[in-house]
Design an enzyme around this catalytic site. Structure first.
Site, short mmCIF file in Angstrom:
data_model
loop_
_atom_site.label_atom_id
_atom_site.label_comp_id
_atom_site.label_asym_id
_atom_site.label_seq_id
_atom_site.Cartn_x
_atom_site.Cartn_y
_atom_site.Cartn_z
N GLU A 159 -9.36 3.81 2.23
CA GLU A 159 -8.85 4.12 0.93
C GLU A 159 -8.10 2.92 0.53
O GLU A 159 -7.73 2.68 -0.55
CB GLU A 159 -8.44 5.27 0.68
CG GLU A 159 -6.80 5.45 1.10
CD GLU A 159 -6.76 5.58 2.69
OE1 GLU A 159 -7.72 5.41 3.54
OE2 GLU A 159 -5.60 5.05 3.20
N LYS B 152 0.89 -1.05 0.09
CA LYS B 152 -0.02 0.04 0.02
C LYS B 152 0.97 1.21 0.11
O LYS B 152 1.73 1.53 0.93
CB LYS B 152 -0.77 0.04 1.19
CG LYS B 152 -1.76 1.39 1.56
CD LYS B 152 -2.69 1.23 2.74
CE LYS B 152 -3.35 2.57 3.00
NZ LYS B 152 -4.07 2.70 4.18
N ASP C 119 -2.61 10.06 3.85
CA ASP C 119 -4.05 9.84 4.21
C ASP C 119 -4.60 10.94 5.18
O ASP C 119 -4.62 10.73 6.31
CB ASP C 119 -3.83 8.52 4.82
CG ASP C 119 -5.38 7.77 4.80
OD1 ASP C 119 -6.23 8.58 4.28
OD2 ASP C 119 -5.68 6.92 5.70
N LYS D 110 -9.93 12.76 8.75
CA LYS D 110 -9.52 12.16 9.83
C LYS D 110 -9.40 13.38 10.89
O LYS D 110 -9.39 14.62 10.36
CB LYS D 110 -8.03 11.72 9.81
CG LYS D 110 -7.82 10.42 9.04
CD LYS D 110 -6.37 9.99 9.13
CE LYS D 110 -6.19 8.54 8.35
NZ LYS D 110 -6.92 7.54 9.06
N ASP E 214 1.63 6.24 5.88
CA ASP E 214 0.81 5.25 4.98
C ASP E 214 1.21 4.69 3.69
O ASP E 214 0.21 3.90 3.20
CB ASP E 214 -0.65 5.96 5.09
CG ASP E 214 -1.85 5.05 5.11
OD1 ASP E 214 -1.65 4.30 5.62
OD2 ASP E 214 -2.95 5.47 4.42
N ARG F 263 -7.93 -0.38 1.03
CA ARG F 263 -8.28 -1.57 0.55
C ARG F 263 -8.59 -1.23 -1.24
O ARG F 263 -8.75 -2.32 -1.86
CB ARG F 263 -9.39 -2.13 1.17
CG ARG F 263 -10.64 -0.99 1.37
CD ARG F 263 -11.56 -1.41 2.57
NE ARG F 263 -10.85 -1.19 4.07
CZ ARG F 263 -11.50 -1.26 5.09
NH1 ARG F 263 -12.71 -1.98 5.11
NH2 ARG F 263 -10.82 -1.08 6.09
N ASP G 195 -12.08 7.23 4.09
CA ASP G 195 -11.01 6.78 4.64
C ASP G 195 -10.46 5.38 4.66
O ASP G 195 -9.41 5.05 5.17
CB ASP G 195 -11.09 7.48 6.27
CG ASP G 195 -9.77 7.29 7.03
OD1 ASP G 195 -8.61 7.28 6.46
OD2 ASP G 195 -9.83 7.39 8.15
#
Ligand code: BES
Ligand code: ZN
Ligand code: ZN
Length: 510
Positions: free
Chosen positions: A361, A277, A282, A289, A300, A363, A359
């Site tokens: 994101e 990933k 993020d 967030k 991230d 996946r 959030d």
């Protein structure tokens, strides 16, 4: 740091520091015998060799018992090595690789603090240690190097000279070959770990998806790997709605990075795909967030860093595998053009996904990347991702969550984690976790029930992995970033996963 092996008698070699790794003694009165002797002493005296009387006295009165990672520096004027350091290895019956790494790391930090340029380490008797010389030197070198991981890349202050610059492992010449092999292997693992750490530490204004792709390309060139980078039009052709969707709210466009290492020596050599990933920042997107600690979300892309680090190690080791490394990379931003909750995306495998929380994101981008990896029909897929806060709540920062459909991968990763101390904890992954991600408006939804968040995230990913492929998902949200320094990890990216996956691939290939 330069590592060499020498048989020169320790006390007569010019150096700044002479290190004696030492087992713990029960009684502090016994410590005086450790230098050349019988009790905690890990080295036999050479014929006619005795410890200088002054040193024995200082050691005897110190109260030092050689607990793991404790140090006793003693100044000894009558040897060429000015300072002698007893380095505690702790209880003889509990010695493991990580204790060796941490002891080596503690010594290395002390050497830096003392501005020691040259350090000599008296290699313990391998029978006494219970591990071979390759394993000892691998662990020692890895620990020393990792503890001195470079930091402050963005600071303008002039870099101070490297301390220590050289390190000599002292042992009988018959052991040199094994010690050299261990040190060389350690340096490859360290190179991959440092590469991963540096990528995570780069600030997100610089570490954009395009920049990450450039870093991957540069590494690929250095290691003789093929590298292909897909841009937005190419991703559109492949209908990568997940990766494009997450990336569409950012001024920095997404990329799909793929590297290839063709090390397979025969038809039987396995093909392994690593997927990481790479969300370079993020914010949560429209499902923004909270502000507190949002800066940590520069990490991230820790999964991307981990697979790139592992790829570097695997290439340097020249393992007998064919490796495909895939990184979907995007920046998750709120914007007029960003995806919103209730949007439905069509993914590269044709499935539709309703976005319930922007959030979640990771996946979405991994889904397209797993599909892309599956096209090459690999025997194994491993993905690493800072995927869920739920995994951090469940396991904390010392373990990654491991979810898999393959007992072979579970075993290999558990073994690799035990050895590298990048440890994994096996969590269940069952059809119910897959089913929990079925959508109301689309085939799937990107948000499951509140409970079991790490496992339903894996359940979502499972919809994009070919049924027959052995696959392991490693959620590294907890261990990929250190907020506090530890012996082997300064604050920042830990590089977690690079050594773990490289070692797992080494196990699979052997
Ligand atoms: N990048 C985060 C996960 C994360 C959390 C990484 C803490 C490192 C430390 C991920 O994209 C995320 O935000 N996940 C959400 C998913 C939820 C909305 C289903 C989470 O875990 O809260
Ligand atoms: Zn997120
Ligand atoms: Zn994320």
């Amino acid at each position: 740091m330069r590592w060499t092996i020498s048989k020169t008698p320790s006390a007569d070699t010019a150096a700044d520091l002479l290190v004696f790794p030492t087992f713990q003694v029960k009684d502090k009165a016994d410590i005086k015998d450790v230098l050349l002797g019988t009790k905690g002493g890990v080295r036999k005296a050479a014929p006619g060799e005795t410890a200088p009387a002054g040193i024995k006295k200082k050691v005897a009165s110190s109260g030092f018992v050689a607990k793991a990672c404790s140090l006793l520096p003693v100044y000894c004027s009558n040897t060429k090595a000015g300072w002698l350091v007893l380095a505690g290895l702790g209880d003889e019956t509990k010695l493991d690789l990580e204790t060796i790494r941490k002891t080596a790391g503690t010594v290395a930090k002390k050497a830096r603090e003392m501005k020691a340029k040259k350090v000599l380490v008296v290699v313990p008797d391998s029978k006494r240690l219970g591990i071979d010389d390759v394993a000892f030197s691998r662990a020692w070198v890895e620990g020393a190097e990792m503890s001195l991981s470079p930091t402050g890349a963005m600071k303008t202050a002039k870099k101070s000279p490297e301390f220590p610059a050289s390190c000599v492992l002292l042992a009988d010449i018959s052991r040199a070959k094994d010690l050299r092999a261990g040190a060389a292997e350690a340096q490859k693992f360290v190179a991959g770990c440092f590469f991963a750490r540096a990528l995570v530490n780069e600030p997100p204004n610089i570490q954009t998806p395009v920049h990450l792709a450039e870093s991957a390309k540069k590494m690929a060139k250095e290691e003789n790997l093929k590298c292909k980078i897909l841009t937005v039009p190419q991703m559109k052709k492949l209908n990568m709605g997940g990766l494009l969707g997450v990336g569409q709210g950012s001024a920095n466009p997404p990329r799909l990075i793929s590297l290839e290492y063709r090390g397979g020596k025969s038809k039987k050599s396995p093909t392994i795909a690593l997927v990481g990933k790479g969300v370079t920042f993020d914010t949560g997107g429209i499902s923004l967030k909270p502000g507190a600690s949002m800066d940590l979300m520069k990490s991230d892309m820790g999964g991307a860093a981990a697979v790139l680090g592992a790829t570097k190690i695997i290439a340097q080791l020249g393992l007998d595998v064919n490796l495909i490394t895939i990184i979907p990379t995007a920046e998750n931003m709120p914007d007029g053009n960003a995806i919103r909750p209730a949007d439905v995306l069509t993914m590269a495998n044709g499935k539709t996904v309703e976005v319930l929380n922007t959030d979640a994101e990771g996946r979405l981008i991994l889904a397209d990347a797993l599909w892309y990896a599956g096209r090459s029909k690999p025997d194994y897929i491993m993905d690493a991702a800072t995927l869920t806060g739920a995994c951090v709540v469940a396991l904390g920062t010392h373990f990654a969550g491991l979810m898999s459909n393959s007992s072979e991968l579970i075993d290999s990763l558990k073994q690799a984690g035990g050895e590298t101390f990048e440890r994994v904890w096996h969590l269940p992954l069952i059809d119910e976790h897959k089913d929990a991600m079925k959508g109301t408006w689309g085939d799937l939804k990107n948000l499951g029930p509140r409970e079991g968040g790490a496992m339903t995230a894996a359940g979502f990913l499972a919809h994009f992995v070919p049924e027959e492929t052995q696959w392991a998902h490693i959620d590294i949200a907890g261990p990929s970033y250190a907020e506090r320094p530890a012996t082997l990890t300064p604050v920042g990216g830990t590089g977690f996963g690079a050594r773990l996956m490289a070692r797992a691939v080494q196990i699979i290939a052997s």
